[in-house]
Structure formats: structure tokens, C-alpha cells
Design a protein around this motif. Sequence first.
Motif, mmCIF file in Angstrom:
data_model
loop_
_atom_site.group_PDB
_atom_site.id
_atom_site.type_symbol
_atom_site.label_atom_id
_atom_site.label_comp_id
_atom_site.label_asym_id
_atom_site.label_seq_id
_atom_site.Cartn_x
_atom_site.Cartn_y
_atom_site.Cartn_z
ATOM 1 N N ASN A 188 -13.094 23.939 34.897
ATOM 2 C CA ASN A 188 -12.850 23.492 36.270
ATOM 3 C C ASN A 188 -13.435 22.113 36.530
ATOM 4 O OD1 ASN A 188 -11.493 25.821 36.915
ATOM 5 N ND2 ASN A 188 -13.249 26.817 37.852
ATOM 6 N N THR A 189 -14.619 21.847 36.007
ATOM 7 C CA THR A 189 -15.257 20.540 36.198
ATOM 8 C C THR A 189 -14.453 19.436 35.520
ATOM 9 O OG1 THR A 189 -17.417 21.595 36.314
ATOM 10 C CG2 THR A 189 -17.378 19.233 35.850
ATOM 11 N N ILE A 223 -6.296 20.962 44.700
ATOM 12 C CA ILE A 223 -7.074 21.809 43.783
ATOM 13 C C ILE A 223 -8.236 22.453 44.527
ATOM 14 C CG2 ILE A 223 -8.644 21.758 41.818
ATOM 15 C CD1 ILE A 223 -6.775 19.829 40.489
ATOM 16 N N GLY A 224 -8.892 21.687 45.378
ATOM 17 C CA GLY A 224 -10.005 22.242 46.163
ATOM 18 C C GLY A 224 -9.558 23.352 47.086
ATOM 19 N N ALA A 225 -8.339 23.239 47.625
ATOM 20 C CA ALA A 225 -7.829 24.285 48.514
ATOM 21 C C ALA A 225 -7.420 25.536 47.746
ATOM 22 C CB ALA A 225 -6.643 23.747 49.307
ATOM 23 N N ALA A 226 -6.957 25.365 46.517
ATOM 24 C CA ALA A 226 -6.479 26.508 45.730
ATOM 25 C C ALA A 226 -7.587 27.195 44.932
ATOM 26 C CB ALA A 226 -5.379 26.058 44.784
ATOM 27 N N SER A 227 -8.714 26.532 44.749
ATOM 28 C CA SER A 227 -9.786 27.094 43.922
ATOM 29 C C SER A 227 -10.323 28.435 44.411
ATOM 30 C CB SER A 227 -10.932 26.100 43.794
ATOM 31 O OG SER A 227 -10.557 25.048 42.969
ATOM 32 N N ALA A 266 -7.895 31.179 43.316
ATOM 33 C CA ALA A 266 -7.956 31.422 41.873
ATOM 34 C C ALA A 266 -9.253 32.123 41.489
ATOM 35 C CB ALA A 266 -7.817 30.104 41.121
ATOM 36 N N ASP A 267 -10.359 31.755 42.123
ATOM 37 C CA ASP A 267 -11.637 32.416 41.833
ATOM 38 C C ASP A 267 -11.601 33.885 42.209
ATOM 39 O OD1 ASP A 267 -12.719 30.089 40.839
ATOM 40 O OD2 ASP A 267 -13.715 29.546 42.716
ATOM 41 N N ARG A 268 -10.994 34.210 43.321
ATOM 42 C CA ARG A 268 -10.899 35.621 43.730
ATOM 43 C C ARG A 268 -10.027 36.422 42.767
ATOM 44 N NH1 ARG A 268 -11.684 33.315 48.790
ATOM 45 N NH2 ARG A 268 -13.394 34.297 49.907
ATOM 46 N N VAL A 269 -8.953 35.826 42.294
ATOM 47 C CA VAL A 269 -8.097 36.516 41.322
ATOM 48 C C VAL A 269 -8.875 36.753 40.031
ATOM 49 C CG1 VAL A 269 -6.048 36.262 39.881
ATOM 50 C CG2 VAL A 269 -5.930 35.695 42.304
ATOM 51 N N ARG A 270 -9.559 35.717 39.537
ATOM 52 C CA ARG A 270 -10.349 35.868 38.313
ATOM 53 C C ARG A 270 -11.441 36.917 38.468
ATOM 54 N NH1 ARG A 270 -11.773 30.753 38.454
ATOM 55 N NH2 ARG A 270 -9.827 29.662 38.263
ATOM 56 N N THR A 271 -12.105 36.913 39.607
ATOM 57 C CA THR A 271 -13.161 37.896 39.853
ATOM 58 C C THR A 271 -12.594 39.308 39.874
ATOM 59 O OG1 THR A 271 -14.445 36.282 41.092
ATOM 60 C CG2 THR A 271 -14.974 38.591 41.461
ATOM 61 N N GLY A 272 -11.453 39.480 40.499
ATOM 62 C CA GLY A 272 -10.823 40.797 40.533
ATOM 63 C C GLY A 272 -10.450 41.284 39.146
#
Length: 85
Positions: free
Chosen positions: A37-38, A56-60, A63-69
Motif C-alpha cells: 500500500n505504501t 485510492i484514499g477513499a477506497a482504502s 478494501a481494508d474491511r474486505v481483507r479483514t473479513g
Amino acid sequence: MFKKYKDADFLSGDIFMPMIRFAIPMFFSTLFQQLYNTIDTLIVGRTLGETALAAIGAASPIADRVRTGVRQRACHCGGALFRLP
């Protein structure tokens, strides 16, 4: 030295080492995802500009919630697999 994962027993004995062995892959997965991500942010910010970086900042968070799930479900399934005979 270490038991194999199929021999790991979380219900009796020392729980520290099995938990560490269980957590190490998740730690490295998260570390590499953050590095990705960086680097992605640096490349997009320098080549595509502020608007693309804002997208990208708005979509992050999504995407983080999907990955966490996905990770949580994988952990729950992994716990269920440990109980199989």
C-alpha cells in the motif's frame, strides 16, 4: 523441536508457542500488505497526481474491511480444522 501444525494442541500444555506459530503468517501477510500500500501510494502520487491519490484514499477503508473479513473467516475456518480428527 517444533511440533508440526497438524500436531499442534491448543487445548493442553503450553499455548504460547502454538499461538506464535499460528500468528507469524498473519503478521507477515499484514506487513507485506502495508508495504504494498505504501509503495502503491508513492507511485500513484508521483505519476498520476492528487486526484488519483484521493481516489485510492477513499477506497482504502473498503478494501481494508474486505481483507479483514477474509482473514477473520480464514482464522475461524482454521480453528475448525484443528478440531478435525
